[in-house]
Motif scaffolding. Sequence first.
Motif, mmCIF file in Angstrom:
data_model
loop_
_atom_site.group_PDB
_atom_site.id
_atom_site.type_symbol
_atom_site.label_atom_id
_atom_site.label_comp_id
_atom_site.label_asym_id
_atom_site.label_seq_id
_atom_site.Cartn_x
_atom_site.Cartn_y
_atom_site.Cartn_z
ATOM 1 N N GLY A 78 -0.842 -3.777 -3.857
ATOM 2 C CA GLY A 78 -1.946 -2.821 -3.848
ATOM 3 C C GLY A 78 -1.623 -1.523 -3.157
ATOM 4 N N THR A 79 -0.338 -1.245 -2.953
ATOM 5 C CA THR A 79 0.054 -0.006 -2.285
ATOM 6 C C THR A 79 1.068 0.746 -3.136
ATOM 7 N N GLY A 80 1.320 1.993 -2.736
ATOM 8 C CA GLY A 80 2.241 2.838 -3.494
ATOM 9 C C GLY A 80 1.510 3.571 -4.605
ATOM 10 N N ARG A 81 2.222 3.865 -5.696
ATOM 11 C CA ARG A 81 1.637 4.594 -6.830
ATOM 12 C C ARG A 81 0.787 3.635 -7.673
ATOM 13 N N VAL A 82 -0.480 3.519 -7.279
ATOM 14 C CA VAL A 82 -1.397 2.655 -8.021
ATOM 15 C C VAL A 82 -2.019 3.393 -9.206
ATOM 16 N N VAL A 83 -1.852 4.701 -9.236
ATOM 17 C CA VAL A 83 -2.220 5.603 -10.341
ATOM 18 C C VAL A 83 -3.733 5.761 -10.491
ATOM 19 N N SER A 84 -4.460 4.671 -10.683
ATOM 20 C CA SER A 84 -5.887 4.772 -10.992
ATOM 21 C C SER A 84 -6.754 4.576 -9.743
ATOM 22 N N ALA A 85 -8.026 4.930 -9.909
ATOM 23 C CA ALA A 85 -8.991 4.749 -8.827
ATOM 24 C C ALA A 85 -10.346 4.400 -9.411
ATOM 25 N N ARG A 86 -11.156 3.687 -8.635
ATOM 26 C CA ARG A 86 -12.522 3.354 -9.027
ATOM 27 C C ARG A 86 -13.500 3.895 -7.994
ATOM 28 N N ASP A 87 -14.628 4.342 -8.472
ATOM 29 C CA ASP A 87 -15.708 4.774 -7.597
ATOM 30 C C ASP A 87 -16.545 3.550 -7.238
ATOM 31 N N GLY A 88 -16.544 3.177 -5.958
ATOM 32 C CA GLY A 88 -17.300 2.008 -5.550
ATOM 33 C C GLY A 88 -17.286 1.822 -4.051
ATOM 34 N N ASP A 89 -17.997 0.783 -3.601
ATOM 35 C CA ASP A 89 -18.028 0.455 -2.186
ATOM 36 C C ASP A 89 -17.532 -0.975 -1.991
ATOM 37 N N LEU A 90 -17.710 -1.501 -0.790
ATOM 38 C CA LEU A 90 -17.193 -2.829 -0.498
ATOM 39 C C LEU A 90 -17.851 -3.893 -1.374
ATOM 40 N N GLN B 276 -1.734 18.361 -1.196
ATOM 41 C CA GLN B 276 -2.337 17.313 -2.000
ATOM 42 C C GLN B 276 -3.499 16.665 -1.248
ATOM 43 N N VAL B 277 -4.485 16.211 -2.006
ATOM 44 C CA VAL B 277 -5.730 15.695 -1.433
ATOM 45 C C VAL B 277 -5.517 14.294 -0.861
ATOM 46 N N THR B 278 -6.025 14.046 0.344
ATOM 47 C CA THR B 278 -6.014 12.705 0.933
ATOM 48 C C THR B 278 -7.454 12.257 1.144
ATOM 49 N N ARG B 279 -7.710 10.957 0.922
ATOM 50 C CA ARG B 279 -9.053 10.409 1.056
ATOM 51 C C ARG B 279 -8.970 8.999 1.620
ATOM 52 N N PRO B 280 -10.055 8.520 2.264
ATOM 53 C CA PRO B 280 -10.074 7.131 2.740
ATOM 54 C C PRO B 280 -10.465 6.180 1.616
ATOM 55 N N THR B 281 -9.819 5.040 1.554
ATOM 56 C CA THR B 281 -10.232 3.995 0.623
ATOM 57 C C THR B 281 -11.325 3.151 1.268
ATOM 58 N N VAL B 282 -11.964 2.325 0.475
ATOM 59 C CA VAL B 282 -12.972 1.414 1.012
ATOM 60 C C VAL B 282 -12.345 0.468 2.031
#
Length: 703
Positions: A552-564, A631-637
Amino acid sequence: MTEHRRNRSGRHRRQRPVMARAGGLTAESVLLGLVAGVLVVAPWTRSGHLLLLDWVSGPHQALTPGLYGLDPAALDALPYRLATHGIRTLFGAGATSWLMVLAYFPIVAGGVSALAGGSRWRRHPAALFACLNPFVVERIQAGHVPFLLAVALLGPMAASALHARRRGRWFAARPAGWYALAISVGAHAAWLGAAVLVAIALLPRPRWPDVVRTAVVIVSAGCVYAYAAVVVANAILTVRVGDLDLEVYATYPGSAGLAATVATLRGFWRGAADSSPEAALGLAPGVVLVVAAVVGLARLCRSEPVTGVPMVAVTVTGLLLGAGIDGPLGTVYRIAFDALPLFEAMREQQKWVALAMIGYAVGIGATVEAVMTRLRPSRSLLRQAVAVASAPALIGMYATVGASLVWGLGGSVRVSHYPPAWYAADRLMGAGDESVLFLPWHQYQPFTFTAARTVATPAGAFFRRPVLSSDAAELGPVRSNSASRRMAYLDELIARGGGGGFGRLIAPLGVRYVVLARDRESDTYAWLGRQRDLAPVLRTAELDLYRVTVDGTGRVVSARDGDLADALGWAGGGHLGTEAVLSGAGDGVVPSAASGGARRDGSTRWQVAAGAPGWVVLPEEWSANWTAGDQVTRPTVAGTVAVRAGSGAFTVRYTPWKWLRLGLAVSLFSLTALLVAGVLEHRREWLRRRPAGSGRPGGDGGS
């Protein structure tokens, strides 16, 4: 002029034996403290590891990420931590665990001896009491070794401050050096040491040189906190402290009530817990302890006010503030906690009793000296009778406290031996950057190999891989002092029993293995065996080891909008891939199967290889200080770092490290400079053989 030089030279010749005699008596006290320390740690020198409440060791103990500001222990880089790591490298973790405990005894004995001054009958009993007293018993039980070392250094600091006052100088390097060393070992010494220095400067009858010298000493020693200033300036994640902490860490009143408990130097907040029983001290020894301290301090106030009056002030300050929020100054303590910067370091109020312990030691030393003086044949029969009656009481007090401390806390604590299954699990996992998640999920817990004593979870000191273990204190209303997003995320996952896709949910944290110690609560974690993305590697009666089969780390390419809640639902239904789960952002094909292409290149830097454009997830605690150029950085859930990246290779850096490194260098340089200046000051004074001032012969330790 010739006559003046001859008289001055004569004074110099007379003074040198006095200084040598004082130094010799201090050295004797150091030896006495060393003997006492050896009697305490002797059982711990055997093969094994010393595991106390807050003091654990293991075969692979190393510097924590707090050195780089990368976890809630961001102040972990105090010079003491680096020095301890060096000692572990030289002597091994097992030996270091008891060597650091041993170091307290000769240091505190020498410092208190120099502070007390006087004859052997004052110095040595004072030094011995500083080694053997209820406060030390409780703190060793709690494993507060750095705190004890910092307290030990306050003795020579106070002695050198008194020496400087007698000299009337505008600046003195030695108290500054000792103070800087003390606060480098433990942050609490900043407040405790300042209280001692101010008392010595202002009592009795302060002069301008005393005020100026003390201010300069405090400011110059404060330079060793340059690293901490960088931490605060960069808003680096630190431990969160609030008003509830005052309630949780309030002084424990004990069975005798708060006043009697504090007066007898007890009251550690965990006093009713299994691993920290109340220090044994009966009524008679307790009364003797208090009366001897009071009588001795009163005697010093009359005969040597420059020593006695400040020590009375220090003792009273320690007792009043040590009583904490339930004591006479409870309201004042709460106001100070809310208003004074960095006063939250003193959330555990009973630590102020360390000042009373030092004052008691000096007072008891003076009482013993008076008793021995009255035993001389030339004294009156009444005084001799009082002395004869007092001597057994004093000896009994020392013996009672000593029985709780010597030979491994009275034989109650032995070295521990990690189970064979722990070693087997470590061999199977090997070394690597991917983490180990350790369960049960508690910061403190008992183990079979600690004889059911509660200790800080020792997995981080045992396994070669980085370890994620709980930092939840679980103390009544205070569940956790941590501000970590990763810890909060794991708290929720574990409370929900893994959610059916536990491996997938912890993969963004860089976890490759899950370890479950089966000493207790193993049934509570039976859900681990039902996770389809965890593969059993080792099952024993002592420990279970699982391997996380997904990435689940590195170039995962995709992202989902969601919470825990969304992540738990997707994982439980088998619909969560490697994609990052972000709040308010999502793109790409999901579930994603992409990962990898990122490697750690140092403790504060990652290299990401060229690859498909999209999202990159790094298993680091989220902070805006992780940057990747523009480049943009953001926190994951999950509380980790996600980067929106193009197809080219790039580097992700933790930017405060360059300033933290500079701050650490300034801290170390400041400490070294003050210590060197103190040594040179002492050498210059010895060579010039200047008069020692108004103290009685042998009474000026001049540390």
